[in-house]
Design a protein around this motif. Structure first.
Motif, PDB file in Angstrom:
ATOM      1  N   UNK A 284       0.841  -1.200   0.000  1.00 51.39           N
ATOM      2  CA  UNK A 284       0.000   0.000   0.000  1.00 51.39           C
ATOM      3  C   UNK A 284       0.873   1.246   0.000  1.00 51.39           C
ATOM      4  N   UNK A 287       2.700   1.595  -3.346  1.00 50.03           N
ATOM      5  CA  UNK A 287       1.766   1.861  -4.438  1.00 50.03           C
ATOM      6  C   UNK A 287       1.296   3.307  -4.399  1.00 50.03           C
ATOM      7  N   UNK A 288       0.972   3.781  -3.206  1.00 43.94           N
ATOM      8  CA  UNK A 288       0.527   5.174  -3.098  1.00 43.94           C
ATOM      9  C   UNK A 288       1.603   6.118  -3.629  1.00 43.94           C
ATOM     10  N   UNK A 292       0.736   6.030  -7.599  1.00 48.68           N
ATOM     11  CA  UNK A 292      -0.239   7.108  -7.484  1.00 48.68           C
ATOM     12  C   UNK A 292       0.400   8.456  -7.200  1.00 48.68           C
ATOM     13  N   UNK A 300      -3.789  13.859  -6.223  1.00 51.02           N
ATOM     14  CA  UNK A 300      -4.817  13.799  -5.182  1.00 51.02           C
ATOM     15  C   UNK A 300      -4.581  12.729  -4.115  1.00 51.02           C
ATOM     16  N   UNK A 301      -3.799  11.707  -4.441  1.00 50.42           N
ATOM     17  CA  UNK A 301      -3.660  10.581  -3.517  1.00 50.42           C
ATOM     18  C   UNK A 301      -2.947  10.978  -2.225  1.00 50.42           C
ATOM     19  N   UNK A 302      -3.540  10.667  -1.088  1.00 49.33           N
ATOM     20  CA  UNK A 302      -2.873  10.977   0.176  1.00 49.33           C
ATOM     21  C   UNK A 302      -1.882   9.885   0.577  1.00 49.33           C
ATOM     22  N   UNK A 303      -0.895  10.244   1.362  1.00 47.55           N
ATOM     23  CA  UNK A 303       0.015   9.256   1.924  1.00 47.55           C
ATOM     24  C   UNK A 303       0.359   9.705   3.327  1.00 47.55           C
ATOM     25  N   UNK A 304       0.641   8.749   4.193  1.00 46.74           N
ATOM     26  CA  UNK A 304       0.958   9.093   5.579  1.00 46.74           C
ATOM     27  C   UNK A 304       2.429   9.446   5.694  1.00 46.74           C
ATOM     28  N   UNK A 305       2.694  10.674   6.088  1.00 48.10           N
ATOM     29  CA  UNK A 305       4.082  11.072   6.280  1.00 48.10           C
ATOM     30  C   UNK A 305       4.355  11.072   7.772  1.00 48.10           C
TER      31      UNK A 305
ATOM     32  N   UNK B  41      -3.971  12.809 -12.491  1.00 44.88           N
ATOM     33  CA  UNK B  41      -3.603  13.222 -11.143  1.00 44.88           C
ATOM     34  C   UNK B  41      -4.580  12.741 -10.081  1.00 44.88           C
ATOM     35  N   UNK B  43      -6.926  10.193  -7.619  1.00 44.16           N
ATOM     36  CA  UNK B  43      -6.657   9.006  -6.816  1.00 44.16           C
ATOM     37  C   UNK B  43      -7.603   7.902  -7.285  1.00 44.16           C
ATOM     38  N   UNK B 221      -2.954  -4.495  -1.707  1.00 43.41           N
ATOM     39  CA  UNK B 221      -2.391  -3.482  -0.807  1.00 43.41           C
ATOM     40  C   UNK B 221      -2.767  -3.663   0.654  1.00 43.41           C
TER      41      UNK B 221
END
Ligand code: FAD
Ligand code: SF4
Ligand code: FES
Lengths: 506, 276
Positions: A284, A287-288, A292, A300-305, B41, B43, B221
């Motif tokens: 995950x 992939x993000x 993405x 637009x895709x969020x990811x945890x930083x 762009x 999601x 995922x």
């Protein structure tokens, strides 16, 4: 094959090259160092390659180290038996395009393999220098990358010739390295090849898993373009078994299938708290970011930083995840692995690069529980220390728990990278297909044919999580196996088929 | 590819889209969903298939504005195209003749409920459907649901349409009145949780369809994992429907908020680009 090798080795130019430098002097040349981007600088970029590639001079010099052995043991270490001395000697004499051509005889994606193959366990482990001289081996992987990159950048990449179309439709399921190798061979033999991919991008793990700082997507794209130019069709967003069934595809005229759907199912440890927010699989996470573009704010895709990111595992996925975390701005990016450093399955180079980038290695340590804040977001992990017991029957030293050694590590993101299981989608659609107890598809190891005669399989769906080059080797064997099967099936084609085979061998 | 044929607004925040997707229209079954990506762009987000027209080669989707993607989706016009659309995903609903089925739909959950209601009706069941929402303009697909239900009870929080009260009030009334053999609940996680607690009290087998966060939709995922009967399951391949009694709804509710901060940030960024 052996004969062929000897003959090639006796060609005038090879004999002459051997005469130019004494073996003793060759042995004195130091192995090249791969130039790389400075560690402090590179952690600022998600998408800049760490290794910068060899220049012409150092590539030729490194090629001079190779002694052109009578018995090239390195080739035994390469799963697709690349003619290693031949391509290296071509580099030595400055025929770089010829070197690239040699690579392409057996490997469909040399620019990829030169970057991601675990060379130290494959070809380079069997190099004369390693085996007999106890010295650092010839940098076969670096040279492979050099030749492939040289060809690509020269703009003179040759599009391989294809046999006349035979009108037979075949399908490959999944678009990872196994399928790409398969498609390349089948299109050369004149088949009408379609590759179906569930995701919106072609390339499998090469695109969604392996990060750009190790394998830029544009390198993969060049290879895909070549396949497309040769006539391979790609259908994205298409899940075989769902969007259309195998029977639907048969009705559309597909006569045989190559299943290379990979080992995509992530494993978790099933310990308390593992489903808290902030705990995710490496698939995950990667992939993000890779597929993405989550690291890029315009997507637009969020990811945890996270500030404190722990990655559980010691393989390539773990190393890729932890280095990605660092690039996303983590203060502390840690590897938590239950065995010792020496036993990590990741490529040695990646471990080394991770170290340079300031990754913390917490070895001989295993997570046992997670704790969360009031919003369900992970805030710490309880781990316990391990020690290595005597080697067991398998020869590997077993990690055992040190009682009373538990302690807590504060974390706000945890990436679980402890391995994957075979993707169950295709087998679940085909109850008659024989699978092993682990869910991998059973095949004949020579022809890659499954219990269903028209269905072949290879790559991670057959081996479990393996390597790019093994997947490609499977793809090529499956192409040969399927070609034979279809030729036999279709008597009228048998003659034309034989003509094609001999052509492909040349 | 994936051309939008028709757009209809149900309310300010909910829109129905009819999209060209012939292969999916042919192979989808009740319970299935798709994943789409609007453009380069965008999601990847999952949406259930509310209906399909095999002849026209179209599927119907219902989207509610929650994040960037759904907002942009709501602004699309006929003739626009969706870049990527993959499906059908998930396991189809297990439909057979059981007797009386109580179908509970909350908010946009009515969209995925519609093909299931239709399926149960066609399989020869008596179907009683409860439609619930906060207020009148959030009740969707009422006519379509009526077509396949023997009885429809509408419940709104503010009493602006049907009766005032929660979905559970309507459901309990039916359960007390007649024998219910099976219940299906689709809607916000809290609504499914309380519906499930209610039906458990009366020992009615209940299916809930979960709206977990997803990325790939093929089991790769693990983003969509939920605890069912103490085991980790992947909503996209093992579900989306599970035995409601065994679902850990509290965990699901927490996990649905997993990317809230990040989503809010993306949404604000998006709004900035719009206003400039
Ligand atoms: C992060 C990471 C790092 C790695 N690093 C290395 C490395 O450095 N060196 C190395 O040698 N190996 C590495 N590996 C392993 C290597 O990538 C794999 O062994 C290899 O990609 C397997 O190839 P494959 O063709 O079998 O399948 P995959 O590359 O897994 O591709 C399978 C594809 O099939 C698609 N698919 C599945 N089911 C269907 C369906 N029903 N219909 C259509 N499409 C479907 C999937 O979406 C996927 O794209 C790494 C793996 C990961 C995850
Ligand atoms: S393909 Fe891999 S194993 Fe084979 S020669 Fe190249 S680097 Fe070595
Ligand atoms: S959405 Fe990725 S596993 Fe379900």
């Amino acid at each position: 094959m052996q004969e062929n090798l000897k003959e090639e080795r006796e060609q005038a130019w090879r004999v002459e090259l051997r005469g130019k430098i004494k073996n003793k002097d060759r042995g004195l040349i130091e192995r090249v160092k791969m130039p790389e981007m400075n560690a402090m600088k590179r952690v600022c970029y998600q998408d800049r390659e760490v290794n910068l590639g060899l220049d012409v001079q150092s590539a030729v010099r490194e090629a001079q180290r190779c002694m052109d052995c009578v018995n090239p043991t390195c080739m035994e270490g390469c799963p697709v038996s690349i003619n290693i001395p031949k391509f290296i000697k071509n580099i030595e004499r400055g025929e770089f395009l010829e070197a690239a051509k040699t690579l392409k005889e057996t490997s469909a994606l040399p620019a990829v393999c030169g970057r991601v193959c675990p060379q130290e366990k494959q070809c380079e482990a069997n190099c004369f220098y390693t085996l007999k001289l106890k010295k650092t081996p010839v940098a076969i992987g670096y040279l492979e990358r050099f030749a492939a990159d040289y060809e690509r950048e020269s703009g003179q990449a040759s599009i391989p010739e294809t046999a006349p179309k035979n009108g037979i439709k075949v399908a490959a399921i999944g678009s990872g390295p196994a399928s790409l190798a398969f498609a390349g061979d089948m299109i050369k033999l004149g088949y009408d090849v379609t590759v179906f991919e569930a995701l919106h991008e072609i390339g499998g793990v090469l695109k969604y898993g392996i990060p750009e700082f190790r394998l830029p997507n544009k390198i993969v794209d060049v290879e895909l373009d070549n396949l497309e130019k040769m006539g391979v069709r790609f259908e994205r967003n298409f899940i075989v078994g769902r969007t259309a069934s195998f029977d639907d595809l048969k009705a559309e005229g597909y006569q045989a299938f190559f299943v290379a759907s990979g080992a995509g199912l992530p494993r978790f440890m099933n310990i308390p708290g593992e489903n808290y927010n902030g705990i995710l699989s490496s698939n995950e996470y990667l992939t993000r970011v890779n597929l993405m573009n989550a690291a890029d704010d315009s997507f637009d895709t969020p990811v945890l930083k996270g500030k404190n990111v722990a990655v559980v595992g010691g393989g390539n996925t773990a190393m890729d995840s932890v280095r990605t975390a660092k690039r996303l701005g983590a203060d502390r990016a840690m590897i938590i692995y239950r065995r010792s450093r020496e036993e990590m399955p990741a490529r040695v180079e990646e471990i080394h690069h991770a170290e340079e980038e300031g990754i913390e290695f917490i070895n001989l340590t295993n997570p046992i529980e997670y704790f969360s804040d009031e919003n369900g977001r992970v805030k710490s992990m309880k781990v316990q220390r391990m020690e290595l017991a005597e080697a067991d029957a398998s020869g590997r030293r077993r990690p055992v728990v040190i009682e009373g050694s538990e302690y807590e590590i504060p974390v706000d993101v945890v990436v679980v990278a402890i391995g994957v299981s075979p993707n169950p989608l295709v087998p679940s659609e085909l109850p008659q297909l024989k699978v092993s107890r682990w869910g991998t598809i059973d095949v004949d190891s020579e022809t890659m044919q499954s219990s269903m005669p028209e269905l072949f399989a290879g790559g991670d769906i057959v081996r479990g999580g393996a390597t790019v080059i093994l997947a490609m080797g499977d793809g090529r064997r499956a192409a040969a196996g399927m070609h034979q099967y279809l030729s036999e099936q279709n008597a009228a084609l048998a003659n034309a088929g034989q003509a094609n085979t001999s052509q492909a061998k040349n | 590819m994936n051309e939008i044929i028709n757009v209809e607004s149900f309310s300010e925040n909910v829109v129905k889209l009819v999209v060209k997707a012939p292969r999916i229209a042919r192979s989808r079954k009740p319970g299935h969903f798709i994943i789409l990506r609007i453009d380069e762009k965008g999601e990847r987000i999952p949406l259930t298939i509310a209906a399909a027209d095999e002849k026209a080669g179209t599927i119907t989707l219902v989207a509610q504005k929650v994040g960037v993607t759904s907002k942009r989706l709501c602004e699309m016009k006929p003739g626009d195209s969706i870049l990527d659309l993959v499906g059908p995903l998930g396991k189809a609903t297990h439909i057979e003749k059981v007797g009386t089925v109580l179908a509970c739909g909350g908010g946009v959950g009515v969209a995925p409920l519609l093909p299931i209601v239709e399926g149960f009706k066609k399989a020869g069941n008596r179907v009683v459907t409860i439609l619930a929402a906060r207020s009148k303009d959030l009740i969707i697909l009422e006519d379509e649901i009526r077509k396949w239900s023997d009885e429809v009870i509408v419940m709104t929080d503010d009493g602006s349409h049907g009766r005032k009260g929660l979905v559970t009030a309507g459901a309990e009334e039916v359960i007390k009145r007649e024998k219910v053999d099976e219940c299906v609940a689709i809607g916000p996680a809290v609504m499914m949780k309380f519906t499930s607690l209610l039906t458990q009290k009366y020992n009615i087998p209940t299916q809930a369809s979960l709206n977990a966060i997803m990325v790939d939709g093929t089991g790769m995922c693990g983003a969509c994992r939920v605890s069912v009967g103490g085991q980790t399951k992947f909503t996209c391949v093992d579900g989306p429907e599970f035995d409601a009694e065994k679902i850990d709804f509290d965990e699901l509710i927490l996990r649905l908020g997993g990317y809230k901060a990040e989503e809010k940030e993306a949404f604000e960024r998006f709004m900035q680009t719009v206003t400039i």
